[in-house]
Write an enzyme that holds these catalytic residues in place. Structure first.
Site, mmCIF file in Angstrom:
data_model
loop_
_atom_site.group_PDB
_atom_site.id
_atom_site.type_symbol
_atom_site.label_atom_id
_atom_site.label_comp_id
_atom_site.label_asym_id
_atom_site.label_seq_id
_atom_site.Cartn_x
_atom_site.Cartn_y
_atom_site.Cartn_z
ATOM 1 N N CYS A 1 -0.108 -4.455 -5.558
ATOM 2 C CA CYS A 1 1.328 -4.275 -5.446
ATOM 3 C C CYS A 1 1.663 -2.801 -5.599
ATOM 4 O O CYS A 1 0.802 -1.944 -5.670
ATOM 5 C CB CYS A 1 2.044 -5.087 -6.528
ATOM 6 N N SER B 1 1.362 -10.856 -2.332
ATOM 7 C CA SER B 1 1.068 -12.126 -2.999
ATOM 8 C C SER B 1 -0.392 -12.521 -2.806
ATOM 9 O O SER B 1 -0.825 -12.799 -1.687
ATOM 10 C CB SER B 1 1.982 -13.231 -2.455
ATOM 11 N N ASN C 1 0.255 -3.729 -11.145
ATOM 12 C CA ASN C 1 -0.443 -3.563 -9.866
ATOM 13 C C ASN C 1 -1.932 -3.741 -10.111
ATOM 14 O O ASN C 1 -2.504 -3.061 -10.960
ATOM 15 C CB ASN C 1 -0.170 -2.158 -9.296
ATOM 16 N N GLY D 1 -18.088 -1.923 -1.104
ATOM 17 C CA GLY D 1 -19.249 -1.452 -1.850
ATOM 18 C C GLY D 1 -19.009 -0.175 -2.620
ATOM 19 O O GLY D 1 -19.968 0.531 -2.969
#
Length: 645
Positions: free
Chosen positions: A2, A49, A72, A357
């Site tokens: 977010c 979401s 976040n 990675g």
């Protein structure tokens, strides 16, 4: 994943101002927005979401609404923490990891960060204590910026959110430019703007009674080594890597994976296939130039694990892409951003969450420089006059082929670094393709150099290299990278380039428990003989086809060096010789021109330096002149006369 914003002011917070801040980073959270304002404090949130799609709207509070949070990131161990909190009587109104942090803060206060396993940046307003508490995850996967001026405190997930607030000045931080040109990143707490700072990784920040306290809550140590057999190391790695990958799969939406064909992403895909009950999608991009193309190797891994593989050959229009990328970054960067931007664009068309990675090279010692700096000791055994009078001129006479890791580049790298010792040598090693202190003196005007000459960018690296957290030279290099380059460059790019497309990128190699475990591995199990990433390679042999485990590291990039020498040469010359920094007498025009011409004539591979200077010019147009990306892109395209690179 977010975007968060907030303000603690001297007067009542304006909802319109909060909305302006949050909507400037709507790309981080296109699904929803939410705000909470109470007098002089306000919190804002943009939501992507991923977990608890129905009821996870932020800001979220505790039961009596005395504690509010905007968050976040992802907390991978939140189900376990939630069970503990429920047993202590806490009541939950959502199934989110965000609400877990609220109640954990009630139990532990600022020490709540010690319990969290994940990537995160959050802000908590504690109405009882009248304090604002901010935190950033241990490794620095999630960003957090702030500004504290004249009794007002602003914060946001990106710098542009702070710039969107009322009455924020845009002044260039030339110390940040000085560091960027050598390091390729801007070290915390600096940003490109005076007065706006970044919270360092693994740190918390407390605002109370207009006083700011920043505190580091996590550090990494390489001194407590395990004494195992190779089989024990491999078995332990299997357990810890498997746990990390499995925990990172938690999601209420499908999870895909980047697949470059290298050992890091391929190992993640192999472990996902073991833990994932369903077929998942993998994503790879390639380029036309075969010595930079990894698509065939990615396809081998995808076929092995029966993934739904999506690949695309791109011919990156860097001229048009650069303004978009720099706008999302809030700062200039290097050409690897273009590769990540294209990969994120492809993956975002199919999934919301993607595994990668990141951290593999720092965990397992995968960069050439980790081994290469040791070879310089042998080079220094040659008499000084041979190195200085014969070999140095010879190495700079041979034309550069501009291929990836060319022999000429390696010889010049070794020769240049031979003048330095220990930490200074490693700092120079990481900055070889960029601007040394001497080169910046040639680049900067006399006036600008007078302000910056006493600031040694190398010390950003040397400071960490010399800390007692590591004693072995390999471990010292790994520690320095973890504390600087990984968080402020690699993970900065990962966050911004993926969030540009509202895509959540997860990095299981950066699970902090795995990181701490790998730090206990002796360096001679990571680099054995001439083999980098030895223990990961041996582990990968348990999982991956031989075509992957036996190949050399290739690198993930576009052939910018070729393009700047040929098709884009007129464009690069025109843009740099007429840039703001040259026009204003901050950079020396003759030196800038020599960088372009030496690259054009195969005298020296300057493509990284040229790219950095181009990025700075674009950044200035976007953030100081405040032009929109589309306008800058159009101007650049016209300057390039239609060349599509």
């Amino acid at each position: 994943m977010c975007g968060i914003v907030g303000k603690l002011g001297r007067s009542n917070v304006s909802l319109l101002e909060l909305q302006s801040m949050a909507r400037s980073i709507a790309h981080r959270g296109p699904d929803d927005e939410g705000y909470w304002v109470q007098g002089k404090v306000g919190l804002g949130h943009r939501r992507l979401s991923i977990i608890d799609l129905a009821s996870g709207k932020q800001p979220i509070s505790n039961e009596d609404q005395t504690i509010w949070i905007v968050f976040n990131g992802e907390i991978y161990n939140f189900p376990e923490i939630k069970k503990e909190l429920l047993s202590k009587g806490h009541q939950f109104s959502t199934n989110t990891d965000t609400e877990v942090i609220v109640h954990l803060y009630e139990e532990m206060g600022q020490d709540c960060v010690q319990k969290l396993n994940g990537m995160f940046a959050f802000a908590i307003w504690d109405d009882n204590k009248k304090q604002l508490f901010l935190a950033r995850d241990r490794i620095g996967q999630k960003p957090l910026f702030y500004r504290h001026v004249n009794g007002e405190f602003l914060f946001g997930s990106e710098v542009k959110a702070i710039l969107a607030a009322d009455n924020v000045e845009r002044n260039i931080n030339y110390t940040a430019i000085h560091h960027y040109l050598s390091l390729r990143f801007i070290p915390a707490p600096h940003t490109m703007f005076e007065g706006i700072q970044k919270l360092p990784a693994g740190s918390t920040l407390l605002v109370k009674e207009d006083k700011i306290t920043v505190k580091r809550y996590w550090d990494l140590t390489f001194t407590d080594k395990l004494q195992h057999t190779e089989t024990d190391f491999l078995d332990g790695l299997e357990e810890q890597l498997g746990r990390a990958v499995t925990s990172h799969l938690i999601s209420d939406v499908p999870v895909g994976a980047f697949l470059s064909g290298g050992m890091d992403t391929s190992t993640v895909v192999a472990l996902m296939a073991e833990a994932h009950p369903d077929v998942f999608k993998t994503f790879a991009i390639g380029v036309k130039e075969q010595d930079f193309n990894e698509l065939p190797f990615a396809k081998v891994v995808a076929d092995t694990f029966h993934t739904q593989h999506v690949e695309e050959v791109v011919s990156a229009n860097l001229i048009q892409l650069m303004p978009q990328m720099v706008w999302h970054l809030d700062e200039p960067s290097d050409s690897i951003a273009a590769c990540m931007f294209q990969a994120a664009k492809l993956a975002s068309q199919h999934v919301k969450v993607v595994m990668g990675g990141d951290g593999g090279d720092e965990l397992f010692a995968g960069f050439d420089r980790y081994m290469g700096v040791g070879y310089i000791n042998y080079y220094n055994m040659l008499p000084s006059f041979v190195r200085k009078k014969l070999l140095h001129p010879l190495f700079h006479t041979i034309p550069d082929s501009f291929t990836y890791k060319s022999l000429v580049q390696k010889l010049r790298w070794m020769d240049q670094l031979s003048d330095f010792d220990e930490g200074e040598r490693y700092a120079e090693a990481t900055a070889f393709f960029r601007f040394s202190h001497t080169q910046k003196q040639q680049l900067f005007s006399e006036k600008l150099w007078g302000k910056l000459a006493d600031i040694d960018s190398n010390q950003v690296i040397v400071e960490h290299y010399n800390k007692p957290n590591a004693t072995d030279s390999i471990d010292k290099m790994l520690y320095a990278d973890f504390m600087t380059r990984l968080s402020e460059h690699t993970l900065m790019l990962t966050d911004r380039m993926n969030m540009a497309f509202s895509l959540e990128a997860r990095s299981p190699f950066l699970d902090h428990e795995l990181v701490e475990y790998l730090a206990r591995f002796p360096s001679n199990i990571k680099i054995k003989g001439r083999q980098l990433k030895y223990i990961l390679r041996k582990f990968a042999e348990r999982k991956l086809p031989k075509e992957i485990t036996s190949r050399q590291k290739q690198g993930f990039m576009f052939p910018v060096a070729y393009w700047f020498r040929n098709e884009l040469y007129p464009f690069v010359r025109d843009q740099l010789e007429n840039s703001f920094f040259v026009r204003e007498g901050l950079f020396q025009k003759d030196y800038v021109s020599s960088l372009v011409e030496d690259h054009r004539n195969n005298k020296e591979d300057n493509h990284v330096r040229l790219w950095m200077l181009l990025n700075m010019e674009v950044w200035h147009q976007l953030y100081i002149e405040q032009r929109d990306p589309a306008s800058v892109s159009e101007t650049l395209s016209q300057s390039a006369n239609g060349v599509k690179y």
